[in-house]
Design a protein around this motif. Structure first.
Motif, PDB file in Angstrom:
ATOM      1  N   VAL A  67       0.828  -1.262   0.147  1.00 46.05           N
ATOM      2  CA  VAL A  67      -0.046  -0.041  -0.020  1.00 46.05           C
ATOM      3  C   VAL A  67       0.913   1.277   0.036  1.00 46.05           C
ATOM      4  CG1 VAL A  67      -1.668   1.123   1.218  1.00 46.05           C
ATOM      5  CG2 VAL A  67      -1.800  -1.285   1.357  1.00 46.05           C
ATOM      6  N   THR A  68       0.807   1.789  -1.198  1.00 45.38           N
ATOM      7  CA  THR A  68       1.577   3.336  -1.337  1.00 45.38           C
ATOM      8  C   THR A  68       0.970   4.571  -1.249  1.00 45.38           C
ATOM      9  OG1 THR A  68       3.114   1.649  -2.365  1.00 45.38           O
ATOM     10  CG2 THR A  68       3.813   4.009  -2.633  1.00 45.38           C
ATOM     11  N   LEU A  69       1.133   5.435  -0.521  1.00 43.27           N
ATOM     12  CA  LEU A  69       0.788   6.826  -0.487  1.00 43.27           C
ATOM     13  C   LEU A  69       1.407   7.513  -1.895  1.00 43.27           C
ATOM     14  CD1 LEU A  69       0.940   8.124   3.089  1.00 43.27           C
ATOM     15  CD2 LEU A  69      -0.821   6.535   2.116  1.00 43.27           C
ATOM     16  N   THR A  70       0.761   7.909  -2.730  1.00 47.51           N
ATOM     17  CA  THR A  70       1.298   8.328  -3.916  1.00 47.51           C
ATOM     18  C   THR A  70       0.998   9.639  -4.311  1.00 47.51           C
ATOM     19  OG1 THR A  70      -0.969   7.689  -5.316  1.00 47.51           O
ATOM     20  CG2 THR A  70       0.746   5.833  -4.896  1.00 47.51           C
ATOM     21  N   ARG A  71       1.307  10.777  -3.294  1.00 45.52           N
ATOM     22  CA  ARG A  71       1.386  12.108  -3.641  1.00 45.52           C
ATOM     23  C   ARG A  71       2.312  12.799  -3.312  1.00 45.52           C
ATOM     24  NH1 ARG A  71      -2.266  16.878  -0.507  1.00 45.52           N
ATOM     25  NH2 ARG A  71      -2.528  18.007  -2.197  1.00 45.52           N
ATOM     26  N   GLY A  72       3.448  11.897  -3.858  1.00 44.23           N
ATOM     27  CA  GLY A  72       4.939  12.417  -3.553  1.00 44.23           C
ATOM     28  C   GLY A  72       5.308  13.709  -3.961  1.00 44.23           C
ATOM     29  N   ASP A  73       4.623  14.316  -4.892  1.00 47.21           N
ATOM     30  CA  ASP A  73       4.969  15.829  -5.243  1.00 47.21           C
ATOM     31  C   ASP A  73       4.675  16.583  -4.051  1.00 47.21           C
ATOM     32  OD1 ASP A  73       2.281  15.098  -5.749  1.00 47.21           O
ATOM     33  OD2 ASP A  73       2.312  16.989  -7.049  1.00 47.21           O
ATOM     34  N   MET A 112      -7.024  12.133   0.426  1.00 45.53           N
ATOM     35  CA  MET A 112      -5.906  11.074   0.801  1.00 45.53           C
ATOM     36  C   MET A 112      -6.323  10.320   1.976  1.00 45.53           C
ATOM     37  SD  MET A 112      -2.622   9.900   0.400  1.00 45.53           S
ATOM     38  CE  MET A 112      -1.469  10.998  -0.018  1.00 45.53           C
ATOM     39  N   MET A 113      -6.939  11.049   2.813  1.00 45.78           N
ATOM     40  CA  MET A 113      -7.669  10.489   3.902  1.00 45.78           C
ATOM     41  C   MET A 113      -8.729   9.284   3.602  1.00 45.78           C
ATOM     42  SD  MET A 113      -6.890  11.722   6.983  1.00 45.78           S
ATOM     43  CE  MET A 113      -6.317  13.023   7.861  1.00 45.78           C
ATOM     44  N   GLN A 114      -9.454   9.458   2.653  1.00 42.53           N
ATOM     45  CA  GLN A 114     -10.545   8.688   2.312  1.00 42.53           C
ATOM     46  C   GLN A 114      -9.932   7.606   1.638  1.00 42.53           C
ATOM     47  OE1 GLN A 114     -13.152  11.414  -0.181  1.00 42.53           O
ATOM     48  NE2 GLN A 114     -13.817  12.408   1.923  1.00 42.53           N
ATOM     49  N   ALA A 115      -8.801   7.802   0.666  1.00 49.12           N
ATOM     50  CA  ALA A 115      -8.277   6.658   0.083  1.00 49.12           C
ATOM     51  C   ALA A 115      -7.390   5.801   0.924  1.00 49.12           C
ATOM     52  CB  ALA A 115      -7.187   7.347  -1.136  1.00 49.12           C
ATOM     53  N   ILE A 116      -6.795   6.578   2.080  1.00 49.78           N
ATOM     54  CA  ILE A 116      -6.080   5.563   3.027  1.00 49.78           C
ATOM     55  C   ILE A 116      -7.132   4.462   3.708  1.00 49.78           C
ATOM     56  CG2 ILE A 116      -4.722   5.642   5.100  1.00 49.78           C
ATOM     57  CD1 ILE A 116      -3.535   8.187   4.028  1.00 49.78           C
ATOM     58  N   VAL A 117      -8.152   5.196   3.998  1.00 50.25           N
ATOM     59  CA  VAL A 117      -8.924   4.205   4.795  1.00 50.25           C
ATOM     60  C   VAL A 117      -9.675   3.139   3.676  1.00 50.25           C
ATOM     61  CG1 VAL A 117     -11.361   3.963   5.707  1.00 50.25           C
ATOM     62  CG2 VAL A 117      -9.615   6.176   6.623  1.00 50.25           C
ATOM     63  N   ALA A 118     -10.011   3.691   2.683  1.00 55.00           N
ATOM     64  CA  ALA A 118     -10.572   2.701   1.551  1.00 55.00           C
ATOM     65  C   ALA A 118      -9.387   1.517   1.380  1.00 55.00           C
ATOM     66  CB  ALA A 118     -10.966   3.307   0.404  1.00 55.00           C
TER      67      ALA A 118
END
Length: 263
Positions: A15-21, A30-36
């Motif tokens: 599981v990778t957070l993909t807002r690296g910029d 991002m919060m919703q995507a992490i939970v999902a």
């Protein structure tokens, strides 16, 4: 643009957070995507371990202040008090979902893990940090308190005086200090390599025993003052494992000096 990616291979979910910029800063999407992402793995029996990480130079820089500025006009009680995810709100679930998952979660840290990013990392079972990682319970900088599950997680990891110092001051601390305080598990020059090797090792263990172990550890943490209950739960859990197919396969594999096959 997707905020989180999920890839599953060899029973390991990456599981990778993909807002690296944006140093994986937390905006509402991002919060919703992490939970999902976390909740989407909850009932996946193929997954035996999760590796959680952030792309780019940071794990997570915390709240995206500009994005969350749009929330300024909302009633704080209406935003925070509803239990939208079991015992948690959305913000808390971004951290707590990793603790609630039935399989172990290994978090890889680099760059910074500030504020909400720090609390998300604390939700993992294990944290592997690069030597230059900086962490902070950052909320006091903005005149607020940790509210993403930190106060449910921190007392299981470190001392009360450490929690108080970090919360009152919002001071950044490095990976070695985090290791000394029990907030990271290991400091490594190549944390992803270490995490993937560890995940591979866990994936070869009995899936039912690993899941039972995570649940039992959680039970014992929640019942520290009730030794009788913990001892009884140990026995109950063990009785569900002994002689079952996964345990018998482990025994056979050990005797035959091969990797077990739980398919």
């Amino acid at each position: 643009m997707a905020r989180v990616s999920v890839e599953i291979e060899n029973h390991i979910a990456r599981v990778t957070l993909t807002r690296g910029d944006k140093m994986n800063a937390l905006d509402p999407e991002m919060m919703q995507a992490i939970v999902a992402a976390g909740e989407g793995l909850m009932d996946n029996d193929d997954v035996r371990v999760v590796v959680l990480s952030g792309e780019g130079k940071a794990f997570c820089a915390g709240l995206d202040v500009m994005s969350f500025g749009a929330m300024a006009g909302q009633d704080p009680e209406e935003m925070l008090m509803p239990r939208s995810h079991g015992n948690a709100n959305l913000f808390q679930q971004a951290s707590m979902v990793w603790r609630k998952l039935p399989v172990p979660v290994i978090c890889v840290l680099q760059g910074v893990a500030y504020g909400g990013g720090c609390q998300i990392a604390l939700g993992a079972d294990i944290r592997i940090a690069a030597p230059d990682t900086k962490m902070s319970i950052m909320e006091m900088k903005w005149g607020i308190v940790p509210d993403m599950g930190g106060m449910a997680l921190l007392p299981h990891l470190t001392r009360s005086d450490v929690i108080r110092r970090l919360t009152y001051t919002a001071m950044p601390f490095d990976a070695q200090q985090a290791l000394d305080w029990g907030l990271v598990t290991q400091v490594a020059g190549a944390p992803m390599d270490v995490a993937m090797a560890l995940a591979g090792d866990i994936a070869l263990k009995s899936p039912s025993a690993v899941r039972a172990a995570k649940a039992l550890i959680g039970f014992s943490e929640e019942n520290l003052d009730d030794v009788d209950a913990v001892l009884l739960e140990e026995s109950r859990v063990q009785s569900t494992l002994i002689g079952k197919p996964h345990q018998m396969e482990v025994i056979g594999a050990n005797i035959q000096k091969r990797n077990p096959n739980f398919e």
